[in-house]
Design a protein around this motif. Structure first.
Motif: not given
Length: 405
Positions: A107-127
């Motif tokens: 899960l990502i986003g919502g009030p409890a799971t901030l969609a930080t740059f680190i979280a996005v990078y960790a979930l979706f991988g390198p680009t």
């Protein structure tokens, strides 16, 4: 100006965040890129408890210049539909704290799971490194069919070197930015789509081969309709059996009420409450109604719909992509028709240009369905030989009615 339908309830009522599956390059939850606007509304109607505040926004004066937008303010996202094809081209989550997204099992986003740059990078991988927009102060990170926009505080703009940012992004104080916008778009075109001026590059995915959606319907005034994808030819005088054979089962059948215009005929003494024997075949998915004579059971009228927002029938019919040619082109060969596009009347043609093509006509009749059921007000109907145009206040055509004079 922008127009919007009223919400279903007051927006102040608090709601918990919903969870929608994120499908990069394809869609989110029940909404898929390329879907027709009518399909989106059908999904909304199926889940009224979730989508109970819905805004429909469009540019009333020039409805083809800006997207038709379905917005969900409670959930912080909206759907952008191409105004001509009325297909979903872009999905934007503009308040990521209101909408929780599920990608794979995370899960990502919502009030409890901030969609930080680190979280996005960790979930979706390198680009690859993204794009920094110094004017807007946004850094956009791209994945196939998906982008994340991060606001960069002015004191940290030096972190953006030559338009790029080293990954993963962290500010000197150890913090990482939180995404402010997520965009989902078709990646088959290979174009990068993000925020600001890049938004207009998003387009709906190609239609499947053989799709009849938005097929051109050629109108030969006083004679017939020709459907260009399926090559069906429906002439005046055809029977219901002929129509079933060519177009399939109608979506609906209903009996026609007495034409309100009979009051203008002094020779017709029937009471206006009379129900005539004529009946319609409704092909909502083709933007078409066909009227049959109740005595002879032969086609006597066609009604083609443009499905513009701001008309009382909006979302009742799919847009019919008709093409009508001026009197000097009617009856010409296929090649002659395509060589004379300046005199073609289409769903995009405004009333002033119709008059240039067909010449002036008499006074318009006023058509209204009553302000209780039609908050958009009346339309004007102009008649020519074999055709009548219902015109909206902004000058665009709402419907055309074809008949034999």
């Amino acid at each position: 100006m922008l127009q919007q339908k009223p919400p279903r309830r007051c927006e102040g009522t608090a709601m918990s965040a919903i969870i929608l599956d994120l499908r990069p390059g394809l869609g989110i939850g029940p909404f898929s890129l390329g879907m027709r606007i009518s399909e989106a509304f059908a999904q909304i109607e199926q889940q009224p408890k979730i989508y109970d505040v819905v805004h429909v926004k469009y540019y009333n004066e020039e409805p083809l210049k800006m997207d038709i937008v379905i917005s969900f303010p409670d959930h912080g996202f909206h759907l952008c539909f191409d105004p001509w094809s009325q297909r979903l081209r872009l999905i934007e989550i503009y308040d990521v704290k209101r909408l929780q997204m599920r990608y794979s099992t995370s899960l990502i986003g919502g009030p409890a799971t901030l969609a930080t740059f680190i979280a996005v990078y960790a979930l979706f991988g390198p680009t690859y490194p993204g794009v920094y927009d110094g004017e807007r102060g946004f850094y956009t990170l791209f994945y196939p069919g998906l982008s994340f926009a991060f606001p960069i505080p002015s004191q940290y703009t030096e972190c953006c070197h030559n338009g790029g940012v080293e990954l993963p992004l962290e500010f000197p104080d150890g913090t990482t930015p939180v995404t402010c916008r997520v965009s989902i778009y078709d990646s088959s075109s290979g174009k990068k789509v993000g925020v600001g001026s890049l938004m207009d590059k998003a387009s709906a995915p190609p239609l499947p081969v053989g799709s009849i959606y938005m097929e051109e319907v050629h109108v030969k005034l006083g004679e017939e309709l020709y459907f260009t994808v399926g090559t069906q030819l429906i002439p005046f005088g055809a029977s219901p059996q002929d129509v079933w054979t060519e177009l399939g089962r109608p979506c609906g059948i209903h009996q026609k009420q007495v034409d309100q215009m009979v009051i203008h005929s002094a020779s017709d003494l029937r009471p206006r409450t009379t129900v005539c024997g004529d009946y319609f075949y409704n092909y909502f998915t083709r933007g078409l109604d066909i009227l049959f004579d109740g005595q002879t059971h032969k086609i006597k009228k066609f009604v083609l719909h443009t499905n513009y927002p701001g008309h009382s029938d909006f979302n009742s019919y799919v847009k019919c992509n008709f093409v009508i040619y001026g009197s000097d082109s009617v009856g010409g060969s296929f090649q002659e028709v395509h060589n004379n596009k300046q005199r073609a009347i289409t769903t995009s043609t405004k009333w002033d240009h119709v008059k240039e093509i067909l010449g002036g006509c008499g006074r318009a009749a006023i058509q209204t369905q009553g302000y209780g059921s039609n908050p958009f007000g009346s339309t004007l109907v102009y008649g020519y030989q074999n055709i009548a145009f219902e015109v909206m206040k902004n000058g665009y055509i709402a419907t055309i009615t074809l008949f034999q004079s």
